[in-house]
Design an enzyme around this catalytic site. Structure first.
Site, PDB file in Angstrom:
ATOM      1  N   LYS A  91       0.853  -1.514  -0.144  1.00 12.98           N
ATOM      2  CA  LYS A  91      -0.128  -0.023   0.081  1.00 12.98           C
ATOM      3  C   LYS A  91       0.634   1.185   0.371  1.00 12.98           C
ATOM      4  CE  LYS A  91      -4.744  -2.158   1.337  1.00 12.98           C
ATOM      5  NZ  LYS A  91      -3.702  -3.576   1.699  1.00 12.98           N
ATOM      6  N   ASP A  92       2.146   1.074   0.784  1.00 12.88           N
ATOM      7  CA  ASP A  92       3.331   2.289   0.595  1.00 12.88           C
ATOM      8  C   ASP A  92       3.293   2.484  -1.090  1.00 12.88           C
ATOM      9  OD1 ASP A  92       3.730   2.768   3.092  1.00 12.88           O
ATOM     10  OD2 ASP A  92       5.297   1.192   2.544  1.00 12.88           O
TER      11      ASP A  92
END
Ligand SMILES: *Cc1c(COP(=O)(O)O)cnc(C)c1O
Length: 467
Positions: free
Chosen positions: A113-114
């Site tokens: 998700k980064d």
């Protein structure tokens, strides 16, 4: 300039900047690009030697053109990927002949998700600066999304972020990844209740924003935000180019919850990347596998599993695929979604639509015992420790693969250190935290504990926002 349209055909067309600041469309649909950028094989081939950030620039630019200046985008992406702790950003790990894991957990919070949220935070700040506006982000998390959103917005000058998590119901590592981040625009709210209660308060806040006195926009950072999908398309191109694409096709297996990550793979294919197979790998929350295998769409109770980041009852981004399957007919989709969301009966897709879905995707659902057994199997074969979400992807890849001579790439969505329970169940010692988080357990925490009461939460948000 790229235009975006709603999947339900009854909301205004928006440009990228507007889409970035919008969650759901007014008609309840999701925004998708009106035209999909196309790249020729020769063009893709010419990118073979580009470092990750430069490749990202090539792929993302057409989606933001007219709203974000090319040189500014370059600067943002350089900054984002410099914050990753592996020079390759998304390195490939080989498991077997023609079988790989694409490690997407080298960002600040150790999950894929980064990639999206680091970029989203910076893009938000960039457009808000220009508009002289400030916004409020609110979200609820049981784990990965909250920490990635906080890390992605901690340096934003024009964003206040409030992340709710269920008090004492998130693992210590996951909680600390949220509560130890420094920034006076960050608020961690521990709700005395469960995740669903936290989620309901977020939904209620988006439905009635009057507590913000009309002075601030409320922005969603969940995976319905198009800017997240856009950033995730890049690593399909990157991994393919590293293994000889686009001259040969690739297959991908994707641990799936809300269908955001795998939708990015589908987009890569539409943009010209030769992808032979896309596998939807789910845990026991298998609404998509049941649809794909039996043509029965039926929402079940949410199950809590050792792969919490894939625990969903409905897969919100699947609507974006249905829009294409129904030939982008917003009216038809609005009717279908009404039936699917009613949750009263079992919905079937038209036969020709299902056939199209099955041509594009295979699916597999993996229970907890099989997940743990796969972690053990891969460790025995190669000494490589999978996180449980990735293990589901590997198991799916090994079960429903179409062609052994095509490289199979499973997206490695998280680092095993984040999922202690599963790692211990597999009989492994919990691995050490990566260097940049070495002292995580000693860092000071900041959080506010609030009752599971909407008025109390909204009062808190308003007080902190208009202090
Ligand atoms: C969010 C997440 C997923 C699911 O991704 P979707 O885009 O929601 O399908 C899988 N694995 C991990 C570790 C995640 O954090």
């Amino acid at each position: 300039m790229m235009k975006y349209i709603s999947t339900r055909g009854n909301a205004p067309e928006l440009n990228f900047e507007e889409v970035l600041l919008t969650g759901l469309a007014d008609d309840g649909g999701l925004y998708v690009p009106k035209d999909v950028p196309q790249f020729s094989q020769a063009e893709i081939e010419s990118w073979r030697d580009l470092p990750y950030a430069e490749l990202a620039h090539k792929i993302i630019l057409p989606f933001v053109e007219g709203c974000v200046d090319s040189a500014d985008l370059k600067k943002i992406l350089d900054e984002v990927y410099a914050s990753f702790d592996h020079k390759a950003v998304a390195p490939l790990q080989q498991l077997d002949h023609n079988e790989y894991v694409l490690e997407l957990f080298h960002g600040p919070t150790l999950a894929f998700k980064d990639f999206a949220l680091q970029t989203l935070g910076r893009l938000l700040d960039y457009v808000l600066e220009r508009r002289h506006e400030k916004v409020v982000i609110m979200g609820a998390t049981s784990g990965d999304t909250g920490s990635a959103a906080i890390e992605g917005t901690k340096t934003c000058r024009n964003v206040d972020i409030f992340i709710l998590h269920p008090h004492n119901k998130v693992s210590a590592v996951q909680r600390r990844q949220m509560t130890t981040v420094e920034g006076d625009n960050i608020y961690n709210i521990a709700i005395e209740g469960n995740f669903d209660q936290a989620q309901d308060m977020i939904k209620a806040s988006f439905a009635d924003k009057s507590f913000l006195k009309g002075e601030r926009k409320l922005v969603a950072v969940n995976s319905i935000n198009w800017a997240r999908i856009m950033s995730q398309i890049v690593y399909y191109f990157y991994s393919s180019l590293n293994l000889g694409g686009p001259l040969r096709p690739m297959a991908y297996s994707v641990p799936t919850g809300n269908f955001g990550d795998i939708f990015a793979g589908y987009m890569a294919k539409k943009m010209g990347l030769p992808i032979e197979q896309l596998i939807i790998a789910t845990n026991s929350n298998d609404v998509l596998h049941r649809l794909m295998s039996k043509n029965q769409y039926e929402v079940h109770e949410l199950l809590h599993t050792i792969t919490p980041s894939m625990d969903i009852a409905v897969s919100s981004n699947f609507e974006r695929l249905l829009f294409d399957l129904y030939d982008r007919d917003g009216q038809a989709l609005a009717e279908l979604m009404t039936r699917m969301n009613a949750k009263t009966d079992v919905v079937a897709l038209a036969e020709d639509k299902l056939a199209k879905a099955r041509e594009l995707f295979d699916s597999y659902a993996c229970d907890e015992d099989t997940t743990v057994a796969t972690m053990q199997e891969v460790y025995a074969e190669s000494g490589y420790m999978l996180d449980p979400h990735t293990a589901i992807g590997v198991k799916a890849a090994r079960t429903v693969r179409r062609n052994n001579s095509i490289p199979m790439i499973t997206l490695g969505t998280a680092h095993p250190v984040k999922f202690e329970e599963a790692v211990q169940r597999a009989g492994f010692d919990v691995p050490a935290l990566p260097h940049h988080l070495k002292d995580l357990m000693e860092r000071a925490e900041r959080l506010d504990v609030l009752p599971a009461d909407l008025a109390a939460v909204q009062k808190f948000v308003a007080e902190k926002t208009f202090k």
